[in-house]
Motif scaffolding. Sequence first.
Motif, PDB file in Angstrom:
ATOM      1  N   ARG A   1      41.482  32.347  43.500  1.00  0.00           N
ATOM      2  CA  ARG A   1      41.066  33.761  43.530  1.00  0.00           C
ATOM      3  C   ARG A   1      40.450  34.158  42.191  1.00  0.00           C
ATOM      4  O   ARG A   1      39.530  34.960  42.127  1.00  0.00           O
ATOM      5  CB  ARG A   1      42.282  34.615  43.828  1.00  0.00           C
ATOM      6  N   ARG A   2      40.992  33.586  41.096  1.00  0.00           N
ATOM      7  CA  ARG A   2      40.391  33.883  39.799  1.00  0.00           C
ATOM      8  C   ARG A   2      38.940  33.384  39.777  1.00  0.00           C
ATOM      9  O   ARG A   2      38.053  34.015  39.224  1.00  0.00           O
ATOM     10  CB  ARG A   2      41.171  33.176  38.690  1.00  0.00           C
TER      11      ARG A   2
ATOM     12  N   ILE B   1      34.930  49.583  40.708  1.00  0.00           N
ATOM     13  CA  ILE B   1      35.815  48.403  40.596  1.00  0.00           C
ATOM     14  C   ILE B   1      35.897  47.637  41.914  1.00  0.00           C
ATOM     15  O   ILE B   1      36.037  46.406  41.937  1.00  0.00           O
ATOM     16  CB  ILE B   1      37.217  48.823  40.091  1.00  0.00           C
ATOM     17  N   VAL B   2      35.753  48.336  43.025  1.00  0.00           N
ATOM     18  CA  VAL B   2      35.802  47.663  44.339  1.00  0.00           C
ATOM     19  C   VAL B   2      34.746  46.557  44.431  1.00  0.00           C
ATOM     20  O   VAL B   2      34.983  45.506  45.032  1.00  0.00           O
ATOM     21  CB  VAL B   2      35.614  48.722  45.462  1.00  0.00           C
TER      22      VAL B   2
ATOM     23  N   ARG C   1      40.987  32.763  33.456  1.00  0.00           N
ATOM     24  CA  ARG C   1      41.791  33.767  32.751  1.00  0.00           C
ATOM     25  C   ARG C   1      42.475  34.712  33.741  1.00  0.00           C
ATOM     26  O   ARG C   1      41.847  35.135  34.727  1.00  0.00           O
ATOM     27  CB  ARG C   1      40.883  34.615  31.839  1.00  0.00           C
ATOM     28  N   ASN C   2      43.716  35.028  33.463  1.00  0.00           N
ATOM     29  CA  ASN C   2      44.457  35.975  34.291  1.00  0.00           C
ATOM     30  C   ASN C   2      44.310  37.363  33.669  1.00  0.00           C
ATOM     31  O   ASN C   2      45.232  37.902  33.064  1.00  0.00           O
ATOM     32  CB  ASN C   2      45.927  35.556  34.378  1.00  0.00           C
ATOM     33  N   ILE C   3      43.162  37.935  33.831  1.00  0.00           N
ATOM     34  CA  ILE C   3      42.755  39.167  33.164  1.00  0.00           C
ATOM     35  C   ILE C   3      43.670  40.322  33.576  1.00  0.00           C
ATOM     36  O   ILE C   3      44.250  40.304  34.673  1.00  0.00           O
ATOM     37  CB  ILE C   3      41.264  39.461  33.503  1.00  0.00           C
ATOM     38  N   SER C   4      43.777  41.334  32.716  1.00  0.00           N
ATOM     39  CA  SER C   4      44.655  42.473  33.038  1.00  0.00           C
ATOM     40  C   SER C   4      43.871  43.569  33.769  1.00  0.00           C
ATOM     41  O   SER C   4      42.644  43.616  33.735  1.00  0.00           O
ATOM     42  CB  SER C   4      45.222  43.068  31.744  1.00  0.00           C
ATOM     43  N   LEU C   5      44.654  44.477  34.378  1.00  0.00           N
ATOM     44  CA  LEU C   5      44.052  45.580  35.146  1.00  0.00           C
ATOM     45  C   LEU C   5      43.151  46.431  34.247  1.00  0.00           C
ATOM     46  O   LEU C   5      42.025  46.756  34.634  1.00  0.00           O
ATOM     47  CB  LEU C   5      45.177  46.453  35.731  1.00  0.00           C
TER      48      LEU C   5
ATOM     49  N   PHE D   1      35.678  43.093  43.664  1.00  0.00           N
ATOM     50  CA  PHE D   1      36.538  42.382  44.619  1.00  0.00           C
ATOM     51  C   PHE D   1      35.854  42.182  45.962  1.00  0.00           C
ATOM     52  O   PHE D   1      36.483  41.810  46.951  1.00  0.00           O
ATOM     53  CB  PHE D   1      37.865  43.129  44.765  1.00  0.00           C
ATOM     54  N   THR D   2      34.563  42.486  45.977  1.00  0.00           N
ATOM     55  CA  THR D   2      33.785  42.230  47.191  1.00  0.00           C
ATOM     56  C   THR D   2      33.293  40.792  47.085  1.00  0.00           C
ATOM     57  O   THR D   2      32.793  40.395  46.036  1.00  0.00           O
ATOM     58  CB  THR D   2      32.587  43.217  47.229  1.00  0.00           C
TER      59      THR D   2
ATOM     60  N   PHE E   1      36.834  35.771  41.806  1.00  0.00           N
ATOM     61  CA  PHE E   1      36.603  36.970  40.980  1.00  0.00           C
ATOM     62  C   PHE E   1      35.551  36.674  39.916  1.00  0.00           C
ATOM     63  O   PHE E   1      34.613  37.453  39.731  1.00  0.00           O
ATOM     64  CB  PHE E   1      37.920  37.399  40.318  1.00  0.00           C
TER      65      PHE E   1
ATOM     66  N   PHE F   1      39.084  47.111  34.849  1.00  0.00           N
ATOM     67  CA  PHE F   1      38.410  48.420  34.844  1.00  0.00           C
ATOM     68  C   PHE F   1      37.307  48.446  33.770  1.00  0.00           C
ATOM     69  O   PHE F   1      36.211  48.968  34.001  1.00  0.00           O
ATOM     70  CB  PHE F   1      39.424  49.537  34.568  1.00  0.00           C
TER      71      PHE F   1
END
Lengths: 82, 82
Positions: free
Chosen positions: B13-14, B72-73, B54-58, B76-77, B17, B62
């Motif tokens: 998933r990373r 931001i959506v 990288r496991n980036i932060s929220l 994740f598209t 993304f 943003f």
Amino acid sequence: MPDETDTPAAPSRRQVFGGRLRELRTQAGRSQADVARAAGLDRAYYVGVEAGKRNISLDNVFALADALAVDIVELFTPPQTK
Amino acid sequence: MPDETDTPAAPSRRQVFGGRLRELRTQAGRSQADVARAAGLDRAYYVGVEAGKRNISLDNVFALADALAVDIVELFTPPQTK
């Protein structure tokens, strides 16, 4: 010069995310403990995420979407209920 | 018993993304250094995010959406180009 209209500070993005997480959880009729467990998160940490107090990681955002059985995009769709 | 069809492992998933991030950046004709700077991220860290490492932060997700001037959506598209 303070703003005439005493409008409350806009919620932070973490708070908006947390509000949407809570909305999706309650719509599914699930408890915080249940969703935290399903996402592999500590319950207290999960409570902090819903309160907009945690800077959660991408992996954990995906884990929450899985736990709630929703597409991750749902977590970034603005809360539907005020 | 190995799988007969030698299908490559599905991208993490990373990586999905990161692929979408790269797609949005290149569509905007911008460099990695430019978007990293606009998002307040170290360039090498940014390169790792695009590479799915990288496991980036929220907060940083943003910041990337802001840097690319997208909702931001969009991040994740699923990538539109293969």
